[in-house]
Write a protein that holds these residues in place. Structure first.
Motif, PDB file in Angstrom:
ATOM      1  N   MET A 129      32.558  42.516  61.187  1.00 40.35           N
ATOM      2  CA  MET A 129      33.801  42.879  60.512  1.00 40.35           C
ATOM      3  C   MET A 129      34.582  41.658  59.994  1.00 40.35           C
ATOM      4  SD  MET A 129      36.406  45.474  62.312  1.00 40.35           S
ATOM      5  CE  MET A 129      37.623  44.335  62.933  1.00 40.35           C
ATOM      6  N   HIS A 130      34.983  41.707  58.735  1.00 40.56           N
ATOM      7  CA  HIS A 130      35.816  40.654  58.146  1.00 40.56           C
ATOM      8  C   HIS A 130      36.607  41.241  56.975  1.00 40.56           C
ATOM      9  CE1 HIS A 130      32.012  40.600  55.913  1.00 40.56           C
ATOM     10  NE2 HIS A 130      32.732  40.226  54.861  1.00 40.56           N
ATOM     11  N   PRO A 131      37.713  40.600  56.622  1.00 36.33           N
ATOM     12  CA  PRO A 131      38.573  41.145  55.551  1.00 36.33           C
ATOM     13  C   PRO A 131      38.282  40.534  54.179  1.00 36.33           C
ATOM     14  CG  PRO A 131      39.722  39.370  56.647  1.00 36.33           C
ATOM     15  CD  PRO A 131      38.350  39.440  57.287  1.00 36.33           C
ATOM     16  N   HIS A 132      38.825  41.154  53.135  1.00 31.44           N
ATOM     17  CA  HIS A 132      38.887  40.565  51.793  1.00 31.44           C
ATOM     18  C   HIS A 132      40.177  41.038  51.130  1.00 31.44           C
ATOM     19  CE1 HIS A 132      34.830  38.983  51.756  1.00 31.44           C
ATOM     20  NE2 HIS A 132      34.317  40.156  52.077  1.00 31.44           N
ATOM     21  N   ARG A 133      40.718  40.224  50.263  1.00 29.86           N
ATOM     22  CA  ARG A 133      41.849  40.641  49.406  1.00 29.86           C
ATOM     23  C   ARG A 133      41.782  39.896  48.071  1.00 29.86           C
ATOM     24  NH1 ARG A 133      48.200  40.393  51.146  1.00 29.86           N
ATOM     25  NH2 ARG A 133      47.707  42.473  51.949  1.00 29.86           N
ATOM     26  N   ILE A 137      21.880  38.719  34.192  1.00 30.74           N
ATOM     27  CA  ILE A 137      22.868  38.156  33.254  1.00 30.74           C
ATOM     28  C   ILE A 137      24.253  38.687  33.586  1.00 30.74           C
ATOM     29  CG2 ILE A 137      23.747  38.208  30.883  1.00 30.74           C
ATOM     30  CD1 ILE A 137      21.259  37.661  29.779  1.00 30.74           C
ATOM     31  N   LEU A 138      25.209  37.786  33.692  1.00 32.25           N
ATOM     32  CA  LEU A 138      26.607  38.145  33.900  1.00 32.25           C
ATOM     33  C   LEU A 138      27.399  37.630  32.716  1.00 32.25           C
ATOM     34  CD1 LEU A 138      26.952  36.762  37.546  1.00 32.25           C
ATOM     35  CD2 LEU A 138      26.232  39.058  36.861  1.00 32.25           C
ATOM     36  N   ASN A 139      28.202  38.481  32.143  1.00 26.41           N
ATOM     37  CA  ASN A 139      29.071  38.054  31.042  1.00 26.41           C
ATOM     38  C   ASN A 139      30.438  38.681  31.252  1.00 26.41           C
ATOM     39  OD1 ASN A 139      30.160  39.245  28.162  1.00 26.41           O
ATOM     40  ND2 ASN A 139      29.471  37.129  28.000  1.00 26.41           N
ATOM     41  N   GLY A 140      31.475  37.926  30.974  1.00 31.15           N
ATOM     42  CA  GLY A 140      32.803  38.506  31.152  1.00 31.15           C
ATOM     43  C   GLY A 140      33.868  37.712  30.438  1.00 31.15           C
ATOM     44  N   GLU A 141      34.969  38.409  30.163  1.00 30.71           N
ATOM     45  CA  GLU A 141      36.114  37.738  29.567  1.00 30.71           C
ATOM     46  C   GLU A 141      36.832  36.966  30.651  1.00 30.71           C
ATOM     47  OE1 GLU A 141      39.128  39.950  27.061  1.00 30.71           O
ATOM     48  OE2 GLU A 141      37.216  40.509  26.128  1.00 30.71           O
ATOM     49  N   PRO A 142      37.085  35.675  30.437  1.00 29.27           N
ATOM     50  CA  PRO A 142      37.710  34.885  31.498  1.00 29.27           C
ATOM     51  C   PRO A 142      39.131  35.364  31.812  1.00 29.27           C
ATOM     52  CG  PRO A 142      37.511  33.596  29.476  1.00 29.27           C
ATOM     53  CD  PRO A 142      36.797  34.884  29.238  1.00 29.27           C
ATOM     54  N   ILE A 143      39.497  35.273  33.083  1.00 27.57           N
ATOM     55  CA  ILE A 143      40.872  35.556  33.506  1.00 27.57           C
ATOM     56  C   ILE A 143      41.548  34.185  33.585  1.00 27.57           C
ATOM     57  CG2 ILE A 143      42.336  36.433  35.368  1.00 27.57           C
ATOM     58  CD1 ILE A 143      39.888  38.205  36.207  1.00 27.57           C
ATOM     59  N   ASN A 144      42.448  33.930  32.663  1.00 26.65           N
ATOM     60  CA  ASN A 144      43.041  32.587  32.619  1.00 26.65           C
ATOM     61  C   ASN A 144      44.300  32.534  33.480  1.00 26.65           C
ATOM     62  OD1 ASN A 144      41.044  31.417  30.888  1.00 26.65           O
ATOM     63  ND2 ASN A 144      41.935  32.612  29.226  1.00 26.65           N
ATOM     64  N   GLU A 145      44.093  32.584  34.785  1.00 30.77           N
ATOM     65  CA  GLU A 145      45.187  32.532  35.767  1.00 30.77           C
ATOM     66  C   GLU A 145      44.758  31.596  36.887  1.00 30.77           C
ATOM     67  OE1 GLU A 145      46.558  37.210  35.030  1.00 30.77           O
ATOM     68  OE2 GLU A 145      45.567  36.671  36.890  1.00 30.77           O
ATOM     69  N   PRO A 146      45.729  31.022  37.605  1.00 29.46           N
ATOM     70  CA  PRO A 146      45.347  30.116  38.698  1.00 29.46           C
ATOM     71  C   PRO A 146      44.551  30.853  39.778  1.00 29.46           C
ATOM     72  CG  PRO A 146      47.756  30.138  38.376  1.00 29.46           C
ATOM     73  CD  PRO A 146      47.185  31.168  37.469  1.00 29.46           C
ATOM     74  N   VAL A 147      43.583  30.149  40.366  1.00 35.90           N
ATOM     75  CA  VAL A 147      42.773  30.718  41.443  1.00 35.90           C
ATOM     76  C   VAL A 147      43.036  29.904  42.705  1.00 35.90           C
ATOM     77  CG1 VAL A 147      40.415  31.070  42.290  1.00 35.90           C
ATOM     78  CG2 VAL A 147      40.960  31.538  39.887  1.00 35.90           C
ATOM     79  N   VAL A 148      43.527  30.575  43.752  1.00 35.16           N
ATOM     80  CA  VAL A 148      43.634  29.921  45.051  1.00 35.16           C
ATOM     81  C   VAL A 148      42.763  30.720  46.013  1.00 35.16           C
ATOM     82  CG1 VAL A 148      45.155  29.072  46.873  1.00 35.16           C
ATOM     83  CG2 VAL A 148      45.982  29.137  44.521  1.00 35.16           C
ATOM     84  N   ALA A 149      41.632  30.125  46.385  1.00 30.08           N
ATOM     85  CA  ALA A 149      40.672  30.814  47.250  1.00 30.08           C
ATOM     86  C   ALA A 149      40.755  30.216  48.643  1.00 30.08           C
ATOM     87  CB  ALA A 149      39.270  30.648  46.687  1.00 30.08           C
ATOM     88  N   HIS A 150      40.837  31.090  49.623  1.00 31.85           N
ATOM     89  CA  HIS A 150      40.848  30.628  51.007  1.00 31.85           C
ATOM     90  C   HIS A 150      40.012  31.614  51.821  1.00 31.85           C
ATOM     91  CE1 HIS A 150      42.500  28.688  54.636  1.00 31.85           C
ATOM     92  NE2 HIS A 150      42.402  29.904  55.141  1.00 31.85           N
ATOM     93  N   GLY A 151      38.826  31.177  52.251  1.00 36.59           N
ATOM     94  CA  GLY A 151      37.942  32.053  53.022  1.00 36.59           C
ATOM     95  C   GLY A 151      37.731  33.364  52.284  1.00 36.59           C
ATOM     96  N   PRO A 152      38.073  34.488  52.925  1.00 41.71           N
ATOM     97  CA  PRO A 152      37.779  35.796  52.328  1.00 41.71           C
ATOM     98  C   PRO A 152      38.869  36.300  51.385  1.00 41.71           C
ATOM     99  CG  PRO A 152      38.662  36.108  54.518  1.00 41.71           C
ATOM    100  CD  PRO A 152      38.603  34.615  54.300  1.00 41.71           C
TER     101      PRO A 152
END
Ligand code: MN
Length: 287
Positions: free
Chosen positions: A63-67, A248-263
């Protein structure tokens, strides 16, 4: 129409364990330099083929979280069993795809299925993390699962197949709902093929090679490499080997800051601290 150029090629020869069930090449990570060129994708873990012995106790991750983002799990060999706090769950069999939106918060576990654990055998899987735009990060958790049969299997070139997981290919649509524009194709060939894809100018494109090889200009790339293309341009021409398999992965970029911490993947450090506090307070649910 302009050809897209190759930006960089990523690979990771080393493997790391995720829990005791997933021995993965962590090929794509949202580093400062790379982030802009892979968004809305954040991460790709590739569990390249590995044989597991039979066991009574399923291997996996507890068990682990994501948000703040989504996890997408594609099984190629072996089976993954999943349960989450929103009531989503199921067994992901070869060819099946599961798309879990963590949104404001979810708790889940991911194990080899009981059936696969007892039998043992070859295991191969991809897990992707797909970012959500700021306005959807706190959306309600959501679960989408489609089986191999439900994913359109289209013809690619003369001998190949294109499984249309999400987005559009020619005039067809994939079954998965996405919060931002995404195209996701599983490719395979029997004979050598020259194929061409057209994506929106300004979009990001990644290609994981799982089997066989592909030629790009004068170079040849083989399995466990991820090609990352430039945003500029629309057309990608590829020469695929026989018995090629890739994603193949293609997508429109999300131009917002990303702060990733663990999950957790948010836009600010304050939101990360809030995510940790909310998880500790049990606000992301339980199994
Ligand atoms: Mn997870």
């Amino acid at each position: 129409m302009e050809l897209k150029k190759l930006k960089t090629v990523l690979n990771s020869q080393q493997r790391q364990w995720v829990g005791n069930g997933f021995f993965v090449h962590g090929i794509v990570r949202p580093t400062k330099d790379l982030q802009k060129h892979i968004s809305p994708f954040l991460l790709m873990d590739y569990a390249s083929p590995k044989k597991f012995t039979s066991t009574e106790k399923p291997r996996g991750v507890g068990m682990h979280p994501h948000r703040g983002f989504e996890t997408v799990t594609l099984s190629y060999q072996g089976e993954v069993e999943h349960r989450d706090s929103s009531g989503g769950g199921g067994v992901i069999k070869p060819g099946d795809v599961q798309w879990m939106t963590a949104g404001r918060g979810i708790v889940h576990d991911e194990f080899h299925s009981h059936n696969f654990s007892q039998q043992g055998g070859q295991f191969e899987m991809v897990q992707l993390w797909v970012n959500l735009p700021k306005k959807e990060k706190m959306t309600a958790p959501k679960y989408q699962g489609y089986s191999k049969k439900q994913i359109p299997n289209l013809i690619l070139g003369q001998s190949g197949n294109l499984r249309l997981i999400a987005g559009k290919y020619k005039d067809q649509h994939g079954p998965f709902f996405t919060f931002t524009p995404i195209n996701m194709y599983d490719l395979s060939t029997r004979q050598e093929e020259e194929v061409s894809f057209r994506f929106k100018n300004g979009s990001n494109t990644l290609l994981l090679i799982r089997r066989g090889s592909l030629s790009w200009e004068k170079a040849t790339y083989d399995k466990k490499n991820v090609l990352v293309f430039e945003q500029e341009g629309e057309i990608i021409n590829l020469k695929l080997s026989r018995d090629f398999e890739g994603l193949i992965l293609n997508g429109e970029p999300i131009n917002e800051p990303v702060v990733a911490h663990g999950p957790f993947v948010m836009n600010t450090q304050v939101e990360i601290s809030q995510a940790i506090a909310d998880y500790q307070a049990g606000k992301m649910g339980q199994l």
